[in-house]
Write a protein that holds these residues in place. Structure first.
Motif, mmCIF file in Angstrom:
data_model
loop_
_atom_site.group_PDB
_atom_site.id
_atom_site.type_symbol
_atom_site.label_atom_id
_atom_site.label_comp_id
_atom_site.label_asym_id
_atom_site.label_seq_id
_atom_site.Cartn_x
_atom_site.Cartn_y
_atom_site.Cartn_z
ATOM 1 N N MET A 284 25.609 95.086 55.694
ATOM 2 C CA MET A 284 24.223 95.449 55.528
ATOM 3 C C MET A 284 23.676 94.822 54.258
ATOM 4 S SD MET A 284 23.723 99.329 56.632
ATOM 5 C CE MET A 284 25.198 100.273 56.808
ATOM 6 N N ALA A 285 22.742 93.879 54.417
ATOM 7 C CA ALA A 285 22.168 93.189 53.269
ATOM 8 C C ALA A 285 21.255 94.114 52.470
ATOM 9 C CB ALA A 285 21.398 91.957 53.727
ATOM 10 N N GLY A 286 20.619 95.087 53.117
ATOM 11 C CA GLY A 286 19.706 95.996 52.436
ATOM 12 C C GLY A 286 20.398 96.857 51.395
ATOM 13 N N ASP A 287 21.695 97.082 51.547
ATOM 14 C CA ASP A 287 22.432 97.896 50.589
ATOM 15 C C ASP A 287 22.623 97.179 49.257
ATOM 16 O OD1 ASP A 287 22.605 99.875 52.458
ATOM 17 O OD2 ASP A 287 24.630 99.338 53.114
ATOM 18 N N ASP A 288 22.595 95.850 49.271
ATOM 19 C CA ASP A 288 22.804 95.075 48.055
ATOM 20 C C ASP A 288 21.542 94.946 47.215
ATOM 21 O OD1 ASP A 288 25.399 94.739 48.859
ATOM 22 O OD2 ASP A 288 25.079 92.737 49.687
ATOM 23 N N LEU A 289 20.393 95.303 47.765
ATOM 24 C CA LEU A 289 19.137 95.143 47.043
ATOM 25 C C LEU A 289 19.093 96.080 45.839
ATOM 26 C CD1 LEU A 289 16.575 94.882 49.975
ATOM 27 C CD2 LEU A 289 17.568 93.034 48.631
ATOM 28 N N ILE A 290 18.441 95.589 44.780
ATOM 29 C CA ILE A 290 18.294 96.366 43.538
ATOM 30 C C ILE A 290 16.836 96.788 43.439
ATOM 31 C CG2 ILE A 290 18.474 96.300 41.035
ATOM 32 C CD1 ILE A 290 20.577 94.047 41.415
ATOM 33 N N GLU A 291 16.606 98.080 43.268
ATOM 34 C CA GLU A 291 15.242 98.600 43.177
ATOM 35 C C GLU A 291 14.816 98.634 41.707
ATOM 36 O OE1 GLU A 291 12.577 102.032 45.335
ATOM 37 O OE2 GLU A 291 14.744 102.257 45.247
ATOM 38 N N VAL A 292 13.686 97.946 41.429
ATOM 39 C CA VAL A 292 13.220 97.804 40.048
ATOM 40 C C VAL A 292 11.771 98.265 39.949
ATOM 41 C CG1 VAL A 292 12.868 96.206 38.129
ATOM 42 C CG2 VAL A 292 14.755 95.829 39.708
ATOM 43 N N ASN B 59 9.958 97.994 43.616
ATOM 44 C CA ASN B 59 10.229 97.060 44.699
ATOM 45 C C ASN B 59 11.717 96.744 44.698
ATOM 46 O OD1 ASN B 59 7.591 96.656 45.752
ATOM 47 N ND2 ASN B 59 7.125 95.409 43.962
ATOM 48 N N LYS B 60 12.193 96.269 45.831
ATOM 49 C CA LYS B 60 13.605 95.910 45.947
ATOM 50 C C LYS B 60 13.751 94.401 45.874
ATOM 51 C CE LYS B 60 14.940 100.003 48.451
ATOM 52 N NZ LYS B 60 15.747 100.571 49.505
ATOM 53 N N LEU C 114 15.312 90.103 28.435
ATOM 54 C CA LEU C 114 15.954 89.327 29.487
ATOM 55 C C LEU C 114 15.472 87.877 29.465
ATOM 56 C CD1 LEU C 114 15.720 91.942 32.374
ATOM 57 C CD2 LEU C 114 17.456 91.700 30.595
ATOM 58 N N GLU C 115 16.403 86.957 29.709
ATOM 59 C CA GLU C 115 16.103 85.527 29.702
ATOM 60 C C GLU C 115 15.677 85.081 31.094
ATOM 61 O OE1 GLU C 115 19.464 83.419 28.157
ATOM 62 O OE2 GLU C 115 19.781 84.911 26.598
ATOM 63 N N ASN C 116 14.704 84.149 31.155
ATOM 64 C CA ASN C 116 14.126 83.695 32.420
ATOM 65 C C ASN C 116 15.156 83.113 33.383
ATOM 66 O OD1 ASN C 116 11.623 84.460 31.572
ATOM 67 N ND2 ASN C 116 10.928 82.405 31.072
ATOM 68 N N ASN C 117 16.167 82.415 32.876
ATOM 69 C CA ASN C 117 17.105 81.720 33.755
ATOM 70 C C ASN C 117 18.251 82.605 34.238
ATOM 71 O OD1 ASN C 117 18.255 81.909 31.239
ATOM 72 N ND2 ASN C 117 19.106 79.859 31.246
ATOM 73 N N ARG C 118 18.336 83.821 33.771
ATOM 74 C CA ARG C 118 19.401 84.739 34.195
ATOM 75 C C ARG C 118 18.991 85.449 35.483
ATOM 76 N NH1 ARG C 118 23.109 86.541 29.738
ATOM 77 N NH2 ARG C 118 23.910 87.638 31.537
ATOM 78 N N THR C 119 19.969 85.858 36.268
ATOM 79 C CA THR C 119 19.675 86.584 37.502
ATOM 80 C C THR C 119 19.597 88.080 37.209
ATOM 81 O OG1 THR C 119 21.988 86.892 38.109
ATOM 82 C CG2 THR C 119 20.903 84.865 38.890
ATOM 83 N N LEU C 120 19.069 88.786 38.184
ATOM 84 C CA LEU C 120 18.958 90.232 38.057
ATOM 85 C C LEU C 120 20.340 90.867 37.952
ATOM 86 C CD1 LEU C 120 17.037 92.606 37.996
ATOM 87 C CD2 LEU C 120 16.978 92.573 40.476
ATOM 88 N N ALA C 121 21.297 90.341 38.707
ATOM 89 C CA ALA C 121 22.664 90.867 38.657
ATOM 90 C C ALA C 121 23.279 90.665 37.273
ATOM 91 C CB ALA C 121 23.531 90.191 39.717
#
Length: 118
Positions: free
Chosen positions: A1-9, A22-23, A64-71
């Motif tokens: 399930m891809a929806g489980d990996d989403l991060i809600e911010v 939003n996720k 947070l730096e622009n080039n970093r990912t949310l993870a």
């Protein structure tokens, strides 16, 4: 399930109002988050960023730096599983143009009152 990996911010603006929540995919970059913020910025705000460089995102006290990912930018300490992450949005004040500063320096000085307390 891809929806489980989403991060809600949720993005908290300087005046306490929110954009979101939003996720997002964990691979979403901070720069992409800032672009989303710019697109959804409330029109009734006096202070509004013009580019993503005018926006700083802060999560758990870290800018947070622009080039970093949310993870990569997540701070899992204190996060509840399935909970919403609130990031604070800071808008950089407009930078004065050097040409305007020169024009101001060349304008005649007005009489001003000044007090000195000793």
């Amino acid at each position: 399930m891809a929806g489980d990996d989403l991060i809600e911010v949720n993005f908290r603006l300087f005046d306490g109002t929110d954009i979101g929540p939003n996720k997002y995919e964990p691979s979403t970059t901070v720069g992409s988050l800032k672009e989303n913020i710019l697109a959804r910025w409330p029109e009734d705000k006096e202070i509004a960023p013009k580019t993503i460089n005018d926006v700083k995102l802060i999560n758990a006290g870290k800018i947070l730096e622009n080039n970093r990912t949310l993870a990569e930018s997540r701070v899992p300490v204190g996060e509840l599983p399935g909970g919403v992450i609130t990031m604070h949005v800071v808008v950089r004040p407009p930078v004065h143009d050097k040409n305007n500063e020169k024009q101001l320096a060349n304008t005649p000085k007005q009489n001003r009152c000044a007090c000195t307390i000793l």
